[in-house]
Design a protein around this motif. Sequence first.
Motif, PDB file in Angstrom:
ATOM      1  N   LEU A 126       0.824  -1.212   0.000  1.00  0.00           N
ATOM      2  CA  LEU A 126       0.000   0.000   0.000  1.00  0.00           C
ATOM      3  C   LEU A 126       0.858   1.260   0.000  1.00  0.00           C
ATOM      4  N   ARG A 127       1.976   1.228   0.715  1.00  0.00           N
ATOM      5  CA  ARG A 127       2.866   2.391   0.724  1.00  0.00           C
ATOM      6  C   ARG A 127       3.521   2.589  -0.640  1.00  0.00           C
ATOM      7  N   ALA A 128       3.945   1.502  -1.280  1.00  0.00           N
ATOM      8  CA  ALA A 128       4.556   1.587  -2.605  1.00  0.00           C
ATOM      9  C   ALA A 128       3.574   2.132  -3.643  1.00  0.00           C
ATOM     10  N   GLU A 129       2.297   1.838  -3.466  1.00  0.00           N
ATOM     11  CA  GLU A 129       1.264   2.310  -4.389  1.00  0.00           C
ATOM     12  C   GLU A 129       0.806   3.735  -4.071  1.00  0.00           C
ATOM     13  N   GLY A 130       1.324   4.312  -2.982  1.00  0.00           N
ATOM     14  CA  GLY A 130       0.959   5.673  -2.623  1.00  0.00           C
ATOM     15  C   GLY A 130      -0.364   5.802  -1.895  1.00  0.00           C
ATOM     16  N   VAL A 131      -0.937   4.682  -1.479  1.00  0.00           N
ATOM     17  CA  VAL A 131      -2.223   4.710  -0.788  1.00  0.00           C
ATOM     18  C   VAL A 131      -2.048   5.163   0.662  1.00  0.00           C
ATOM     19  N   ILE A 132      -0.935   4.776   1.286  1.00  0.00           N
ATOM     20  CA  ILE A 132      -0.630   5.194   2.646  1.00  0.00           C
ATOM     21  C   ILE A 132       0.784   5.769   2.681  1.00  0.00           C
TER      22      ILE A 132
END
Length: 61
Positions: free
Chosen positions: A28-34
């Motif tokens: 999720l962090r890599a996808e920019g969601v968090i």
Amino acid sequence: MKAEITAELNASSPGEAQEILKGLCEKLRAEGVISSYHFTIQAETGTITEKCILAEGKVIA
């Protein structure tokens, strides 16, 4: 914005639960969601977070 999630994991050990949650959060962090994350796992051996280092199912650091 802060959000909290409670889940029952089907993991065979605290180490596996930690790996599942770290993998999910890192994705999720890599996808920019968090932008950041923190989790706690309530195990029979105690509380485990994303920062704990486990060995043989026990927190060593």
